[in-house]
Design a protein around this motif. Structure first.
Motif, short mmCIF file in Angstrom:
data_model
loop_
_atom_site.label_atom_id
_atom_site.label_comp_id
_atom_site.label_asym_id
_atom_site.label_seq_id
_atom_site.Cartn_x
_atom_site.Cartn_y
_atom_site.Cartn_z
N GLY A 23 42.58 45.67 27.99
CA GLY A 23 41.23 46.13 27.63
C GLY A 23 41.08 47.70 27.72
N LEU A 24 41.78 48.19 28.72
CA LEU A 24 41.86 49.46 29.07
C LEU A 24 42.62 50.23 28.02
CD1 LEU A 24 41.88 49.54 32.89
CD2 LEU A 24 40.20 50.01 31.56
N ALA A 25 43.74 49.69 27.58
CA ALA A 25 44.88 50.27 26.91
C ALA A 25 44.01 50.35 25.44
CB ALA A 25 46.01 49.44 26.95
N LYS A 26 43.45 49.31 25.02
CA LYS A 26 42.89 49.40 23.37
C LYS A 26 41.68 50.34 23.45
CE LYS A 26 41.18 45.31 22.02
NZ LYS A 26 40.38 44.08 22.13
N THR B 96 37.65 39.38 29.23
CA THR B 96 38.08 40.41 28.46
C THR B 96 36.84 41.53 28.61
OG1 THR B 96 36.73 39.69 26.63
CG2 THR B 96 39.15 38.85 26.79
N LEU B 97 37.05 42.60 28.35
CA LEU B 97 36.27 43.87 28.36
C LEU B 97 34.84 43.38 27.51
CD1 LEU B 97 35.41 46.58 29.20
CD2 LEU B 97 36.48 47.19 27.14
N GLU B 98 34.85 42.86 26.37
CA GLU B 98 33.86 42.42 25.57
C GLU B 98 33.03 41.17 26.38
OE1 GLU B 98 37.01 44.40 23.17
OE2 GLU B 98 36.99 42.79 24.71
N GLU B 99 33.72 40.37 27.02
CA GLU B 99 33.23 39.21 27.62
C GLU B 99 32.37 39.76 28.63
OE1 GLU B 99 36.29 35.72 26.26
OE2 GLU B 99 36.58 36.83 28.11
N LEU B 100 32.96 40.72 29.60
CA LEU B 100 32.35 41.27 30.67
C LEU B 100 31.08 42.13 30.21
CD1 LEU B 100 32.36 41.95 33.79
CD2 LEU B 100 33.72 43.78 33.32
N LEU C 27 37.71 48.45 34.28
CA LEU C 27 36.76 48.03 33.15
C LEU C 27 35.36 48.48 33.37
CD1 LEU C 27 38.04 44.19 32.45
CD2 LEU C 27 38.44 46.20 31.18
N LEU C 28 34.82 48.28 34.45
CA LEU C 28 33.35 48.80 35.13
C LEU C 28 33.28 50.31 34.68
CD1 LEU C 28 33.02 46.37 38.12
CD2 LEU C 28 31.74 46.21 35.89
N GLU C 29 34.32 50.81 35.04
CA GLU C 29 34.18 52.35 35.20
C GLU C 29 34.23 52.69 33.66
OE1 GLU C 29 37.17 53.75 37.38
OE2 GLU C 29 36.09 53.25 39.40
N ILE D 298 46.07 41.28 33.68
CA ILE D 298 46.63 41.48 32.11
C ILE D 298 45.73 41.90 31.51
CG2 ILE D 298 48.36 40.76 30.50
CD1 ILE D 298 49.64 39.02 32.45
N LEU D 299 44.75 40.98 31.15
CA LEU D 299 43.66 41.25 30.18
C LEU D 299 42.75 42.47 30.43
CD1 LEU D 299 42.10 37.62 29.56
CD2 LEU D 299 43.25 39.28 27.96
#
Length: 504
Positions: free
Chosen positions: A156-159, A490-494, A399-401, A151-152
């Motif tokens: 993150g991708l949608a944001k 989250t994307l920011e944490e990664l 997220l990585l891409e 979900i997270l």
């Protein structure tokens, strides 16, 4: 029995013995063990009435005790407490028998101090309750965190794809709800072996200040800090220690109706070379091993905690609040125990309560960790992603891409090793690998790491999982991993974690 033998049995007996006159119920004699239990000299005990010793019998009044002695001549072992003062209570076991001494009828009262044994028994009961909840929590945590990771990840991708600030509001609210769910899972995991701390060297001041201020941010409570300038670092899991501070400061604020001053103190304590009686013991009765510790005290000026519930406040689901869960102090207790520390409590009715923590110090030196001075350069970087859950892989790959990486996926450790070996042969080396630890019916992340490091000792590896009781989670560096990434993230944490550990 000769008088000399009786005298030796009396004076050298490890059990406290009082000789009480039947006619006056006054203490005629006491042995050294009794003096130690009552913490007074023999001359102070002499001529004191039995009713004036602070004795409180369980399931029997003193009058019933005397009547039973008159009728039956003895009282079998029963539980009792000795109230030495308002704050100091001892738990004991007591028995009595009538005996004729010097042609007068007396009562011999035998008293054993079992305070320590009772503390250990209560600690064991508490530990068993915590472990029971831990089993339930651990059973669902891995799957639940995987769901949250999916979900997270997609949030993150949608944001990133929605630029209109107004349209992003519902997505950000959904993300905030997921983060609250993640926090709840973390609370439950603190009970379980999967909540085992990932120890590092932590500077204590920012943890105390940041989490305390956050805990009182929605109240009129103020925090007064007294942190020694030279206070040592501690070996701790920063997230779990922050949770402890947040829970204790939050409780302190609520105890004062969210208006008052919470005093927070931290100082060094060196118990190296000290005997067992000079080292502090916590609520569990466990005495600290010799060594260096940081003492943290969090004090409120609320109504205090009544004696009758003081021993229960760390039990799971015990609460005095209308909307409380009864988990906050249980989590605190479990986290401190898992950190090889102790927690104690001091409380006075009408004056307030202090929670005192002792945590092992990291005196040697702070670990030198990169703190993001290397930017996250992603151009033409290849990533090997291993996770047994396809939905998690899809979210993590996205997220990585988005961060600019080229991702190759594997669904278990065996496939990941094969893909890494093929990449080496073909000259397309992976810049780093993100490996899930728990792979049911397959090769785990730590086993996979061992195989990859055999192929390429310079491999850059990150460990990832939502739950495990495997020791690898507190010793991941020894296993060759750069960092631990906890799911869900989250994307920011990664991005932050990768940026802290990847050299441009």
């Amino acid at each position: 029995l000769s008088e000399s033998k009786f005298s030796r049995l009396f004076y050298y007996n490890p059990v406290g013995i009082l000789i009480v006159r039947v006619d006056t119920l006054e203490v005629a004699e006491s042995n050294p063990a009794a003096e130690e239990i009552f913490e007074v000299e023999s001359k102070t005990l002499k001529l004191k009435k039995l009713s004036g010793l602070g004795l409180e019998l369980k399931n029997m009044t003193l009058e019933e005790f005397i009547k039973k002695m008159e009728e039956e001549g003895s009282v079998p072992e029963l539980d009792a407490t000795i109230h030495l003062d308002m704050q100091h209570v001892k738990v004991c076991r007591l028995s009595a028998v009538s005996i004729e001494l010097n042609r007068a009828l007396n009562i011999i009262v035998s008293i054993s101090d079992v305070t320590r044994q009772e503390q250990l028994r209560e600690a064991l009961d508490r530990k068993q309750k915590v472990e029971t909840i831990g089993i339930l929590a651990g059973g669902i945590a891995h799957d639940f965190n995987n769901i949250l990771a999916v979900i997270l990840g997609h949030i993150g991708l949608a944001k990133l794809r929605i630029k209109d600030p107004h349209s992003r509001v519902p997505i950000e609210k959904a993300e905030a709800a997921c983060l609250r769910a993640r926090e709840m899972t973390g609370n439950l995991l603190s009970f379980s072996r999967g909540g085992k701390p990932v120890l590092g060297v932590c500077t204590i001041k920012p943890i105390l200040v940041d989490f305390a201020m956050q805990a009182v941010s929605q109240s009129s409570t103020a925090c007064l800090f007294d942190i020694s300038r030279d206070v040592w670092a501690v070996r701790a899991d920063q997230t779990q220690l922050g949770q402890v501070v947040s829970n204790l400061v939050g409780n302190a604020s609520q105890a004062m109706d969210k208006a008052g001053i919470v005093e927070i103190r931290a100082r060094n304590r060196d118990f190296s070379g000290m005997g067992v009686h000079r080292r502090p013991a916590g609520i569990s009765g466990k005495v600290l091993p010799p060594g260096r510790y940081v003492e943290i005290c969090i004090k409120d000026h609320g109504p205090g905690i009544p004696d009758k519930i003081r021993k229960q406040i760390f039990d799971p689901f015990f609460t005095t609040k209308q909307k409380g869960t009864g988990l906050g102090l249980s989590i605190v207790y479990s986290v401190i125990e898992n950190h090889e520390g102790i927690i104690d409590i001091e409380s006075s009715i009408g004056e307030g309560t202090s929670f005192v923590l002792y945590l092992p110090a990291a005196v040697d030196a702070l670990e030198s960790e990169n703190s993001g001075e290397y930017g996250l350069k992603t151009a033409s970087r290849r990533v090997l992603l291993m996770d047994d859950d396809q939905a998690v892989r899809e979210a993590a790959s996205g997220l990585l891409e988005t961060l600019g990486f080229s991702v190759v996926e594997a669904d278990d450790g065996y496939e990941a090793v094969v893909r890494y070996r093929d990449a080496l042969v073909n000259g397309h080396v992976f810049d780093f690998c993100l490996l899930d630890q728990i792979v049911p019916n397959g090769m785990s992340g730590s086993e996979c790491a061992k195989e990859i490091l055999t192929l390429d000792p310079e491999a850059v590896l990150f460990l990832c999982s939502g739950y495990s009781d495997d020791p690898i989670f507190s010793e991941y560096r020894e296993a060759g991993f750069r960092a631990l990434i906890k799911k869900p993230y989250t994307l920011e944490e990664l991005k932050s974690t990768l940026g802290n550990h990847l050299v441009s």
